[in-house]
Design a protein around this motif. Structure first.
Motif, PDB file in Angstrom:
ATOM      1  N   VAL A  69      35.076  44.720  51.632  1.00  0.00           N
ATOM      2  CA  VAL A  69      35.803  45.510  50.638  1.00  0.00           C
ATOM      3  C   VAL A  69      36.346  44.592  49.542  1.00  0.00           C
ATOM      4  CG1 VAL A  69      37.850  46.943  50.277  1.00  0.00           C
ATOM      5  CG2 VAL A  69      36.362  47.365  52.238  1.00  0.00           C
ATOM      6  N   GLU A  70      36.854  43.422  49.907  1.00  0.00           N
ATOM      7  CA  GLU A  70      37.373  42.475  48.926  1.00  0.00           C
ATOM      8  C   GLU A  70      36.263  42.040  47.959  1.00  0.00           C
ATOM      9  OE1 GLU A  70      38.991  37.909  48.545  1.00  0.00           O
ATOM     10  OE2 GLU A  70      38.380  38.673  50.509  1.00  0.00           O
ATOM     11  N   LYS A  71      35.097  41.723  48.496  1.00  0.00           N
ATOM     12  CA  LYS A  71      33.972  41.293  47.641  1.00  0.00           C
ATOM     13  C   LYS A  71      33.526  42.428  46.715  1.00  0.00           C
ATOM     14  CE  LYS A  71      33.524  37.209  49.369  1.00  0.00           C
ATOM     15  NZ  LYS A  71      33.952  36.045  48.656  1.00  0.00           N
ATOM     16  N   LEU A  72      33.453  43.634  47.221  1.00  0.00           N
ATOM     17  CA  LEU A  72      33.068  44.767  46.380  1.00  0.00           C
ATOM     18  C   LEU A  72      34.078  45.008  45.263  1.00  0.00           C
ATOM     19  CD1 LEU A  72      31.685  47.312  49.010  1.00  0.00           C
ATOM     20  CD2 LEU A  72      30.404  46.124  47.223  1.00  0.00           C
ATOM     21  N   LEU A  73      35.364  44.907  45.567  1.00  0.00           N
ATOM     22  CA  LEU A  73      36.398  45.075  44.539  1.00  0.00           C
ATOM     23  C   LEU A  73      36.307  43.958  43.490  1.00  0.00           C
ATOM     24  CD1 LEU A  73      39.515  46.248  46.581  1.00  0.00           C
ATOM     25  CD2 LEU A  73      38.234  47.539  44.874  1.00  0.00           C
ATOM     26  N   SER A  74      36.065  42.729  43.918  1.00  0.00           N
ATOM     27  CA  SER A  74      35.934  41.602  42.990  1.00  0.00           C
ATOM     28  C   SER A  74      34.740  41.806  42.065  1.00  0.00           C
ATOM     29  CB  SER A  74      35.772  40.292  43.759  1.00  0.00           C
ATOM     30  OG  SER A  74      36.914  40.020  44.509  1.00  0.00           O
ATOM     31  N   MET A  75      33.609  42.199  42.630  1.00  0.00           N
ATOM     32  CA  MET A  75      32.416  42.451  41.803  1.00  0.00           C
ATOM     33  C   MET A  75      32.656  43.607  40.843  1.00  0.00           C
ATOM     34  SD  MET A  75      29.074  41.712  44.198  1.00  0.00           S
ATOM     35  CE  MET A  75      29.258  43.184  45.114  1.00  0.00           C
ATOM     36  N   GLY A  76      33.346  44.627  41.300  1.00  0.00           N
ATOM     37  CA  GLY A  76      33.657  45.759  40.429  1.00  0.00           C
ATOM     38  C   GLY A  76      34.540  45.350  39.255  1.00  0.00           C
ATOM     39  N   LEU A  77      35.536  44.509  39.504  1.00  0.00           N
ATOM     40  CA  LEU A  77      36.397  44.031  38.419  1.00  0.00           C
ATOM     41  C   LEU A  77      35.628  43.168  37.418  1.00  0.00           C
ATOM     42  CD1 LEU A  77      39.693  43.212  40.351  1.00  0.00           C
ATOM     43  CD2 LEU A  77      39.297  45.045  38.714  1.00  0.00           C
ATOM     44  N   VAL A  78      34.744  42.301  37.904  1.00  0.00           N
ATOM     45  CA  VAL A  78      33.934  41.460  37.014  1.00  0.00           C
ATOM     46  C   VAL A  78      33.016  42.331  36.160  1.00  0.00           C
ATOM     47  CG1 VAL A  78      32.079  39.747  36.969  1.00  0.00           C
ATOM     48  CG2 VAL A  78      34.069  39.390  38.429  1.00  0.00           C
ATOM     49  N   LEU A  79      32.360  43.306  36.762  1.00  0.00           N
ATOM     50  CA  LEU A  79      31.481  44.202  36.002  1.00  0.00           C
ATOM     51  C   LEU A  79      32.268  45.018  34.979  1.00  0.00           C
ATOM     52  CD1 LEU A  79      29.023  45.432  38.770  1.00  0.00           C
ATOM     53  CD2 LEU A  79      28.534  43.885  36.866  1.00  0.00           C
ATOM     54  N   LEU A  80      33.457  45.471  35.339  1.00  0.00           N
ATOM     55  CA  LEU A  80      34.303  46.206  34.405  1.00  0.00           C
ATOM     56  C   LEU A  80      34.701  45.320  33.224  1.00  0.00           C
ATOM     57  CD1 LEU A  80      35.877  48.810  33.781  1.00  0.00           C
ATOM     58  CD2 LEU A  80      37.788  47.828  35.083  1.00  0.00           C
ATOM     59  N   TYR A  81      35.061  44.068  33.490  1.00  0.00           N
ATOM     60  CA  TYR A  81      35.426  43.129  32.435  1.00  0.00           C
ATOM     61  C   TYR A  81      34.243  42.879  31.494  1.00  0.00           C
ATOM     62  CZ  TYR A  81      36.761  38.831  30.083  1.00  0.00           C
ATOM     63  OH  TYR A  81      37.026  37.891  29.131  1.00  0.00           O
ATOM     64  N   ILE A  82      33.071  42.617  32.046  1.00  0.00           N
ATOM     65  CA  ILE A  82      31.873  42.378  31.227  1.00  0.00           C
ATOM     66  C   ILE A  82      31.545  43.613  30.393  1.00  0.00           C
ATOM     67  CG2 ILE A  82      29.369  41.999  31.333  1.00  0.00           C
ATOM     68  CD1 ILE A  82      29.904  40.128  33.734  1.00  0.00           C
ATOM     69  N   GLY A  83      31.658  44.782  30.979  1.00  0.00           N
ATOM     70  CA  GLY A  83      31.398  46.018  30.239  1.00  0.00           C
ATOM     71  C   GLY A  83      32.363  46.213  29.083  1.00  0.00           C
ATOM     72  N   LEU A  84      33.640  45.936  29.290  1.00  0.00           N
ATOM     73  CA  LEU A  84      34.634  46.079  28.219  1.00  0.00           C
ATOM     74  C   LEU A  84      34.400  45.070  27.092  1.00  0.00           C
ATOM     75  CD1 LEU A  84      37.894  46.733  30.273  1.00  0.00           C
ATOM     76  CD2 LEU A  84      36.687  48.326  28.781  1.00  0.00           C
ATOM     77  N   VAL A  85      34.102  43.826  27.458  1.00  0.00           N
ATOM     78  CA  VAL A  85      33.848  42.803  26.435  1.00  0.00           C
ATOM     79  C   VAL A  85      32.603  43.157  25.634  1.00  0.00           C
ATOM     80  CG1 VAL A  85      33.190  40.386  26.088  1.00  0.00           C
ATOM     81  CG2 VAL A  85      35.070  40.955  27.619  1.00  0.00           C
ATOM     82  N   THR A  86      31.549  43.572  26.292  1.00  0.00           N
ATOM     83  CA  THR A  86      30.314  43.941  25.603  1.00  0.00           C
ATOM     84  C   THR A  86      30.534  45.122  24.663  1.00  0.00           C
ATOM     85  OG1 THR A  86      29.030  43.157  27.490  1.00  0.00           O
ATOM     86  CG2 THR A  86      27.913  44.618  25.953  1.00  0.00           C
ATOM     87  N   THR A  87      31.245  46.121  25.130  1.00  0.00           N
ATOM     88  CA  THR A  87      31.535  47.291  24.297  1.00  0.00           C
ATOM     89  C   THR A  87      32.365  46.906  23.082  1.00  0.00           C
ATOM     90  OG1 THR A  87      31.489  48.715  26.251  1.00  0.00           O
ATOM     91  CG2 THR A  87      32.596  49.581  24.291  1.00  0.00           C
ATOM     92  N   THR A  88      33.330  46.055  23.266  1.00  0.00           N
ATOM     93  CA  THR A  88      34.176  45.606  22.149  1.00  0.00           C
ATOM     94  C   THR A  88      33.358  44.846  21.124  1.00  0.00           C
ATOM     95  OG1 THR A  88      36.089  45.463  23.609  1.00  0.00           O
ATOM     96  CG2 THR A  88      36.195  44.241  21.534  1.00  0.00           C
TER      97      THR A  88
END
Length: 148
Positions: A10-29
């Protein structure tokens, strides 16, 4: 019942989810605001440089006084500005850059000798362009045209 192994997954999945969310926000910006603004600024700068270079080449093409003048000078222009074709046309004693994007374009006043009585013609981007100067001592015509 022991669930310790499940907490690591669960910890690894949450970490990967946060990284993907960050990359998505930066790319969109970047692609939503920063990159298009940068491309427009670069296009406007290239338009200004192209017009300045065209102005300089036209002014340099006019030879010193002589009885008969007949000169052709090749002018190199970018094929597109900001991915779109454009034109440069004579308007009185000025050159005007016409581009579909309203932020790209402008005009430049030429410094011409008194013996130049006409400036005419138009260049289309993507075509080999020349400046033709012809006439006699008192009546010189400067023409923007496509190289033949």
């Amino acid at each position: 019942m022991d669930n310790r192994a499940l907490s690591t997954v669960v910890e690894k999945l949450l970490s990967m989810g946060l990284v993907l969310l960050y990359i998505g926000l930066v790319t969109t910006t970047l692609y939503g605001g920063t990159v298009p603004a940068y491309q427009s600024a670069v296009g406007a700068e290239l338009g200004d440089r192209t017009l300045a270079e065209a102005t300089a080449r036209v002014e340099q093409a006019i030879p010193p006084d002589g009885r008969t003048v007949s000169t052709t000078v090749r002018v190199s222009l970018p094929a597109t500005i900001d991915g779109t074709g454009y034109s440069i046309r004579a308007d009185g004693d000025a050159l005007v850059l016409d581009h579909p994007d309203p932020e790209i374009g402008g005009w430049s006043q030429l410094v011409l000798p008194d013996r130049v009585n006409a400036l005419e013609g138009e260049w289309q981007s993507g075509s080999p362009t020349v400046v033709t100067v012809s006439g006699t001592r008192g009546r010189v015509t400067v023409t923007l045209e496509v190289e033949r």
